[in-house]
Enzyme design. Structure first.
Site, PDB file in Angstrom:
ATOM      1  N   SER A 180       0.703  -1.318  -0.053  1.00 46.82           N
ATOM      2  CA  SER A 180       0.039   0.087  -0.025  1.00 46.82           C
ATOM      3  C   SER A 180       0.832   1.246   0.053  1.00 46.82           C
ATOM      4  O   SER A 180       0.383   2.357  -0.394  1.00 46.82           O
ATOM      5  CB  SER A 180      -0.952   0.026   1.090  1.00 46.82           C
ATOM      6  N   HIS A 208      -5.372  -3.668  -2.088  1.00 46.70           N
ATOM      7  CA  HIS A 208      -5.159  -2.656  -3.099  1.00 46.70           C
ATOM      8  C   HIS A 208      -5.146  -3.406  -4.362  1.00 46.70           C
ATOM      9  O   HIS A 208      -4.830  -2.782  -5.310  1.00 46.70           O
ATOM     10  CB  HIS A 208      -4.065  -1.913  -2.699  1.00 46.70           C
ATOM     11  N   LYS A 239     -12.308   0.040  -0.576  1.00 45.51           N
ATOM     12  CA  LYS A 239     -11.266   0.791  -1.555  1.00 45.51           C
ATOM     13  C   LYS A 239     -11.883   0.853  -3.024  1.00 45.51           C
ATOM     14  O   LYS A 239     -12.803   1.350  -3.109  1.00 45.51           O
ATOM     15  CB  LYS A 239      -9.968   0.334  -1.403  1.00 45.51           C
TER      16      LYS A 239
END
Length: 391
Positions: A180, A208, A239
């Site tokens: 990340s 991610h 996310k």
């Protein structure tokens, strides 16, 4: 009130060092541009990779769920808080991830804590990349398992740790799929190969990578063609999916075990209907609107190239996470402030989130950005760097 003097002193020290930061409230919906302190700025610090936080299909699904089921569930999943929509969504998620089963937790952080703390005992060992996410580190701290750390993305180092671990019952290798802070991708094929050689399980945190890598955003496991060879996939719904929560995609055996032993799952109220319905709709968006991922990667390539042509060091990133390496903590925050003055919101990341001397502005482009906005941001980076004599 007395008793907090040492904490106050630590905060004062942070202020003197220029590393103390106030929270920055947004005054608008998340998007390619946001309003902060009454100012319209380009957003480059959000994890909203695909712009799904305001996708019409997801908003409609959330509104419908509220009208039908209300705003909350009133219980944990194991007592009276499991709605049919929770189970339907988990079945859809498992199918999407090409796994037997999936289980949703309240966040990606609690997913890692719940999985690691529940399945490992003092008969087992966990072998972790040295730059894994804090939630993995904290999950490991909650276990009584043996603990070994291998050098970042170094498969030879991993193999050394596996050789030292032959006497343990279960050997679990844990890695982020996409890291990340640096935006690099784990060498998953090599990790899986060496893990299989030593009979180890593999766990990948794809926070991610979900919605970013793989077919329709299925993540790094699918990206590398490793479906069926990775035992545990952890992902986030907060996310690229644009809502809230985390999940583990795995075998039915582990799902059933976590329902009974995963403490964050056992002792947290289930997701509100609007959250579950919006996440369910997001999977449909991923399947039916792949052009969003294409646009994300087009924007990523454009912005990375622009930063590098200006002379910025973007590290080892291979994903939409693009760090602009500065080094000094205080200077990094000054650069972030100057970018804001120039119309760009891009937060500085400093110690202890990253090691001393590795402070950076972490940027994330999204599918919502236009190339005109990204060029405007690049121009702002150039002006801010000139003001602070960074380049």
């Amino acid at each position: 009130m007395k008793g907090f003097e040492h904490i106050q002193q630590e905060l004062e020290d942070m202020k003197k060092e220029g590393t103390f930061r106030e929270l920055i409230p947004l005054e608008s919906a998340q998007g390619s541009r946001v309003t902060i302190k009454g100012k319209d700025v380009i957003q480059l610090s959000s994890n909203n990779y695909l712009g799904l936080t305001s996708h019409p299909r997801m908003k409609e699904a959330a509104e419908k769920a509220i009208r039908t089921y209300g705003v909350g569930t009133g219980s944990v999943r194991t007592i009276a808080g499991t709605l049919q929509m929770h189970e339907d969504f988990e079945e859809k998620l498992a199918k999407f991830k090409h796994t037997e089963a999936a289980l949703v937790f309240q966040s990606g952080f609690t997913t890692n804590q719940g999985v690691l703390s529940s399945m490992l005992t003092d008969q087992d060992v966990v072998i972790s990349d040295e730059l894994n996410h804090a939630s993995i580190i904290d999950g490991i701290r909650l276990t009584k398992a043996g603990r070994k750390i291998y050098k970042h993305v170094d498969v030879d180092s991993l193999e050394e740790k596996l050789k030292e671990s032959v006497d343990y019952r279960t050997k679990l290798v844990v890695t982020d799929g996409v890291f990340s802070m640096d935006g690099n991708i784990a060498p998953l094929p090599e990790i899986v190969e060496v893990a299989e050689k030593y009979g180890a399980l593999v766990m990948v945190d794809d926070a991610h990578a979900s919605g970013v890598l793989g077919d329709n955003g299925r993540g790094t496991v699918n990206h590398f063609g490793l479906d069926g060879r990775v035992h545990i996939q952890v992902g986030t719904l907060s996310k690229a999916v644009g809502v809230l929560g985390g999940y583990v995609a795995t075998t039915k055996v582990l799902k059933d075990y976590l329902i009974h032993k995963g403490r964050p799952f056992l002792f947290s109220t289930s997701h509100p209907p609007a959250v579950t319905a919006a996440c369910d709709a997001a999977v449909d968006v991923l399947l039916e609107e792949p052009e969003l991922i294409d646009k994300l990667w087009e924007n990523t390539e454009f912005f990375k190239k622009g930063l590098e042509e200006l002379g910025f060091d973007t590290g080892i990133s291979k994903t939409p996470i693009t760090p602009v390496m500065i080094g000094d903590d205080a200077l990094t925050h000054k650069f972030s402030d100057e970018l804001f003055n120039e119309g760009v919101f891009a937060q500085g990341i400093v110690f202890p989130t990253v090691p001393k001397g590795k402070a950076r502005i972490r940027t994330i482009v999204t599918a919502e950005h236009s190339q005109e906005e990204l060029q405007e941001a690049l121009d702002a980076f150039q002006r801010a760097a000139k003001t602070l004599n960074i380049l």
